[in-house]
Design an enzyme around this catalytic site. Structure first.
Site, PDB file in Angstrom:
ATOM      1  N   ASP A   1       0.866  -1.197   0.000  1.00 33.81           N
ATOM      2  CA  ASP A   1       0.000   0.000   0.000  1.00 33.81           C
ATOM      3  C   ASP A   1       0.891   1.232   0.000  1.00 33.81           C
ATOM      4  O   ASP A   1       1.835   1.343   0.776  1.00 33.81           O
ATOM      5  CB  ASP A   1      -0.908  -0.002   1.232  1.00 33.81           C
ATOM      6  CG  ASP A   1      -1.938   1.118   1.186  1.00 33.81           C
ATOM      7  OD1 ASP A   1      -3.043   0.854   0.661  1.00 33.81           O
ATOM      8  OD2 ASP A   1      -1.590   2.262   1.597  1.00 33.81           O
TER       9      ASP A   1
ATOM     10  N   GLU B   1      -4.664   2.228  -4.209  1.00 34.25           N
ATOM     11  CA  GLU B   1      -3.197   2.238  -4.250  1.00 34.25           C
ATOM     12  C   GLU B   1      -2.645   0.947  -3.644  1.00 34.25           C
ATOM     13  O   GLU B   1      -1.491   0.898  -3.246  1.00 34.25           O
ATOM     14  CB  GLU B   1      -2.671   3.483  -3.530  1.00 34.25           C
ATOM     15  CG  GLU B   1      -2.850   3.535  -2.020  1.00 34.25           C
ATOM     16  CD  GLU B   1      -4.209   4.126  -1.579  1.00 34.25           C
ATOM     17  OE1 GLU B   1      -5.152   4.074  -2.416  1.00 34.25           O
ATOM     18  OE2 GLU B   1      -4.310   4.574  -0.459  1.00 34.25           O
TER      19      GLU B   1
END
Lengths: 427, 333
Positions: free
Chosen positions: A298, A341
């Site tokens: 992440d 993301e």
């Protein structure tokens, strides 16, 4: 050789006719030669008979006796002379013998004149015997020449028949060979041409519109081939073959599959593809009791970067992260966008240590490769959760959840770090 | 033409070429062994077949390499054969008849030429000899033991005379004309080419009498009594002669030229004698009869001291001729 098959057949027939004419001519010539030889033989035999008659006339009576019939001799002698004048056409060799007989006959006449002259009646017995012996000798010479003439005629007949038989055998032999060759070559032309046409039809059926090229030229097949080639050309322009269609469909299907499995922004596998592949790897690892490790990455402070530099830069950043990851993983590893993301990397045949190592490599690489933005370098970090498949994981979702937990631990523990979910913390 | 056809063409050509080469090679292996033979050839146009055979290389395909030993007259050829100087010779039937009386060991293999006008009767016009009857007590030149002597005896006998009725002078054949010029004889009996030479040399000083058909002279291939090897050689010589005789029959002009060149004769002379010559190979009963009758005649006319009539068949060997031209052999077995 280019010509029609019918022309070849006509030519072949004509050649056969010529050979027949040749054979007929030679048989005719031979029969005439044999006939002439028989005439010569007959002539020789007549000479022999006449000479024998004269010999008998000499031997049967005393030629010097007063009652001796000179007329009988003269009649036979004249017959012999007449016969000599009626000689058939002779070869130079036979003519030599004929000349010899003629000469002997002249001598015979001379000797007989000497014998029949009255003055010899008073001559000695020795000369009488000698002249009689000469007479017999001349007759014998004529008879021998006649026999030789007959022998040559016989020999000529034998040689003519032998040569003719040899000639006929040779011509028939040559004709049979020519016939076999002609039949073979004609069959060969027809068979090969038919095969080539059949092959072209077969190709045509499978959508290959190839032109026929004949290995043997013939007017008949050339016209068929010409018509076929024109038809083929037209068909090739208007027809799409099944194979081509299949190729097009396969190509389109592949593109669609790619599109359905790929994240349109980063061009890495999307969530759907991730689950498909990860499920497969999960099943394989469980079945073969191999290691399987997942990394969940992440991007730290992505929202802040987005706000600061805009969404376009955010998109660029995600692509950059993907490129870095793609460079640091193995061929068999699988990178996919999990959402926003977040990315997941599936590491088959990889234990926890390997997973940490891969995660470390990615972090190092990302730290080393910042992304440029308006003359300013923007560096981002990743929080990575690592989890290896173990016996507690019953399905893929549990493994992903555990990896997700590890990633949250990394977030909670200060970001830009790697966290491994230890067994007590597993779900 | 496709490659296959080209290949087969080349293959057939190669096989054919190979077969031809093999044939010639085999033929060279099968060539019979060559024998060098010397033939005493009488230097007269009667020997034309020998000269033609040599000129057209007719002996090349036979088993003999022929060497000519040229002699004057069949009698000398006979002598050379008997002395061993030559293996074969050419002699007239008269020589054979005379020599058979002496019981010499020789044979005739074949007759190759005959002429009914080779021996001539020539006299001096001033001697007023119009026929043989007028030869009585005249000086006559002959070559002893040859056709010349036999011819004279026949001429005389026809007129009821014998050789005792004339004054006989013996000359070598080439010396007869000289004897005539030297006035040693009134008449003489030469054979060709001496008769022609006499006419050319002496013109009207000689008179040639018409004697055509009085005597048929034949020339024969003779050798000593033959063993198998000699018969084989004779066969090869006869093969060459047979080729030459066929050539003479079909090419008379070329044959005449060959003889003119070989014997250094004038074309005029060849034209003079050629019509009388018959060139052919033969061995028949008439030769036996001729030898026999001439031998009997020689005894009867006391031309020889021998009295025993020879068995003429002993002087004929038909083995070679039977191999070369069996059709030309007519002798009862």
């Amino acid at each position: 050789m280019k010509g029609s098959l019918s022309q070849r057949i006509y030519l072949f027939t004509l050649s056969c006719c010529l050979l027949l004419v040749l054979l007929f001519g030679s048989v005719l010539w031979s029969s005439q030669t044999v006939e002439l030889s028989f005439v010569r033989d007959d002539y020789a035999k007549k000479l022999d008979n006449h000479t024998n008659s004269l010999k008998q006339l000499v031997m049967s009576d005393n030629i010097y006796a007063s009652h001796y019939s000179v007329n009988k001799w003269k009649i036979l002698q004249k017959k012999l002379t007449r016969l000599l004048k009626s000689a058939p056409r002779l070869t130079p060799k036979l003519q030599t013998i004929q000349n010899s007989i003629h000469s002997q006959n002249e001598t015979l006449k001379w000797v007989f004149i000497q014998i029949s002259q009255n003055k010899l009646n008073n001559a000695s017995e020795a000369i009488k015997d000698h002249l009689k012996a000469r007479l017999m000798m001349q007759l014998e010479a004529i008879r021998s020449d006649s026999l030789q003439l007959s022998a040559i005629a016989h020999n000529d007949i034998y040689n003519t028949i032998k040569n003719e038989a040899l000639f006929i055998t040779s011509v028939i032999g040559a004709s049979i060979l020519a016939l076999l060759f002609g039949a073979f070559s004609l069959t060969n032309v027809v068979r090969k041409s038919l095969d080539e046409v059949k092959y072209a039809f077969k190709k045509n059926r499978s959508g290959h519109f190839e032109k026929i090229k004949l290995s043997h030229q013939s007017q008949e097949f050339d016209s068929i081939v010409k018509a076929f080639n024109v038809m083929n050309e037209q068909l090739s322009e208007t027809t799409v073959s099944l194979a081509v269609m299949k190729e097009v469909v396969a190509e389109r299907t592949y593109i669609l599959e790619q599109l359905s499995n790929t994240d349109p922004l980063t061009k890495v596998a999307n969530r759907r593809a991730l689950f498909e592949r990860a499920s497969m790897e999960f099943s394989r690892a469980v079945r073969s009791k191999n290691n399987l490790t997942l990394l969940l990455l992440d991007c730290d402070f992505f929202k802040k970067v987005n706000d600061e530099f805009g969404h376009l830069f955010g998109d660029e950043l995600l692509i950059h992260i993907c490129n870095i990851c793609a460079q640091e993983i193995r061929e068999i590893d699988f990178l996919a966008r999990y959402g926003g993301e977040e990315f997941i990397i599936v590491l088959p045949n990889c234990d926890i240590k390997g997973g940490i190592e891969t995660a470390n490599r990615i972090q190092r690489s990302l730290a080393a490769h910042c992304i440029a933005m308006q003359d300013k370098e923007v560096c981002v970090t990743l929080s990575i959760g690592v989890c290896m498949l173990n016996e507690q994981h019953k399905d893929l979702e549990q493994l992903i959840n555990d990896t997700d937990k590890a990633m949250y631990q990394a977030k909670e523990n200060g970001r830009n770090r790697i966290e491994v979910l230890t067994p007590p913390n597993l779900h | 033409m496709n490659k296959k056809a080209l290949f087969f063409s080349v293959l057939i050509f190669t096989i054919f070429f190979g077969a031809v080469q093999l044939y010639f090679y085999a033929q060279s292996l099968w060539q019979p062994q060559k024998h060098v033979v010397t033939i005493a050839v009488s230097k007269t146009p009667l020997s034309t077949p020998f000269y033609v055979a040599k000129a057209i290389d007719a002996f090349d395909d036979t088993c003999v390499i022929v060497m000519f030993d040229e002699v004057i007259g069949g009698q000398r050829a006979f002598a050379k054969v008997m002395s061993g100087e030559a293996e074969f010779g050419t002699s007239s039937d008269s020589v054979i008849a005379f020599q058979s009386l002496a019981n010499k060991s020789f044979v005739s293999h074949a007759m190759f030429v005959q002429s009914d006008n080779d021996v001539k009767f020539i006299s001096r016009p001033t001697a007023n000899i119009t026929s043989a009857a007028e030869l009585k007590r005249k000086r006559v030149g002959v070559t002893k033991g040859t056709a010349s002597e036999y011819f004279l005896s026949t001429l005389l006998a026809l007129e009821g005379l014998t050789i005792d009725d004339v004054k006989l002078h013996h000359f070598q054949p080439e010396e007869l004309v000289e004897g005539f010029i030297n006035n040693e004889v009134d008449a003489y009996i030469p054979w060709e080419p001496y008769a022609f030479q006499s006419v050319k040399l002496l013109g009207k000083q000689v008179k040639i009498h018409h004697t055509k058909n009085v005597n048929t002279l034949s020339f024969n291939l003779i050798s000593q009594t033959a063993d198998n090897l000699l018969v084989d050689k004779a066969k090869c010589i006869l093969e060459g002669l047979s080729t030459a005789i066929d050539y003479i029959a079909s090419h008379p002009h070329e044959s005449k030229k060959i003889v003119i060149n070989e014997l250094q004769l004038s074309p005029e002379f060849i034209d003079w004698v050629w019509p009388d010559y018959i060139f052919k190979l033969g061995l028949n009963q008439s030769l036996i009869l001729s030898i026999k009758s001439q031998a009997i005649w020689a005894i009867a006319t006391k031309m020889t001291s021998h009295t025993q009539v020879p068995n003429a068949e002993h002087y004929i060997d038909s083995r070679a001729m039977l191999k070369v031209s069996p059709g030309a052999v007519n002798i009862p077995l």
